[in-house]
Design a protein around this motif. Sequence first.
Motif, PDB file in Angstrom:
ATOM      1  N   ALA A  47       0.838  -1.207   0.000  1.00 49.19           N
ATOM      2  CA  ALA A  47       0.000   0.000   0.000  1.00 49.19           C
ATOM      3  C   ALA A  47       0.872   1.256   0.000  1.00 49.19           C
ATOM      4  N   ALA A  48       1.949   1.240   0.774  1.00 50.40           N
ATOM      5  CA  ALA A  48       2.847   2.400   0.825  1.00 50.40           C
ATOM      6  C   ALA A  48       3.476   2.640  -0.549  1.00 50.40           C
ATOM      7  N   LYS A  54       2.246   7.309  -6.766  1.00 47.83           N
ATOM      8  CA  LYS A  54       1.404   8.463  -7.094  1.00 47.83           C
ATOM      9  C   LYS A  54       2.057   9.763  -6.628  1.00 47.83           C
ATOM     10  N   ALA A  55       2.567   9.726  -5.396  1.00 47.05           N
ATOM     11  CA  ALA A  55       3.175  10.923  -4.813  1.00 47.05           C
ATOM     12  C   ALA A  55       4.422  11.341  -5.584  1.00 47.05           C
ATOM     13  N   CYS A  78       4.826   8.194   3.160  1.00 45.41           N
ATOM     14  CA  CYS A  78       3.785   7.280   2.670  1.00 45.41           C
ATOM     15  C   CYS A  78       3.695   6.047   3.570  1.00 45.41           C
ATOM     16  N   LEU A  79       4.833   5.490   3.915  1.00 46.20           N
ATOM     17  CA  LEU A  79       4.869   4.327   4.790  1.00 46.20           C
ATOM     18  C   LEU A  79       4.255   4.663   6.150  1.00 46.20           C
ATOM     19  N   GLN A 106      -0.519  15.210   1.706  1.00 49.11           N
ATOM     20  CA  GLN A 106      -1.913  15.615   1.969  1.00 49.11           C
ATOM     21  C   GLN A 106      -2.777  15.373   0.737  1.00 49.11           C
ATOM     22  N   GLU A 107      -2.253  15.685  -0.410  1.00 52.17           N
ATOM     23  CA  GLU A 107      -3.012  15.529  -1.643  1.00 52.17           C
ATOM     24  C   GLU A 107      -3.229  14.056  -2.004  1.00 52.17           C
ATOM     25  N   VAL A 108      -2.203  13.250  -1.870  1.00 52.16           N
ATOM     26  CA  VAL A 108      -2.287  11.838  -2.262  1.00 52.16           C
ATOM     27  C   VAL A 108      -3.194  11.049  -1.309  1.00 52.16           C
TER      28      VAL A 108
END
Length: 110
Positions: A47-48, A54-55, A78-79, A106-108
């Motif tokens: 998932a991370a 994306k980020a 992310c993790l 924050q956006e992702v």
Amino acid sequence: MEDQFGRDPQVRYLRRVFAGMEQKQKELLERIGLIPTDYRLKRIREAALKHFEKAWMLAGRRGMVETEDEIAGLYTHCLARVLSGNRISVPTELLPSNEKINEIIQEVFK
């Protein structure tokens, strides 16, 4: 057998980036007391990585994350977000402080 790809500057760059991400991940997991064999980690890492991809793409388009260390920091955030979403506490002081990264995260994760 000689590593033909190892001469390519882009391949060498990506290897350094991923090595930095692995090191930051290892350090974070050690500091929060999570052992590498924890059964939850496979799903959490997947998932991370999905969020990180994306980020990184978004940050790259905006020219916001450029150095290898910033990229590893982006992955670490992310993790940490995915860990937190799985009820594993990650103190914010363990994360790199970077406003550009925080904005992307924050956006992702909205």
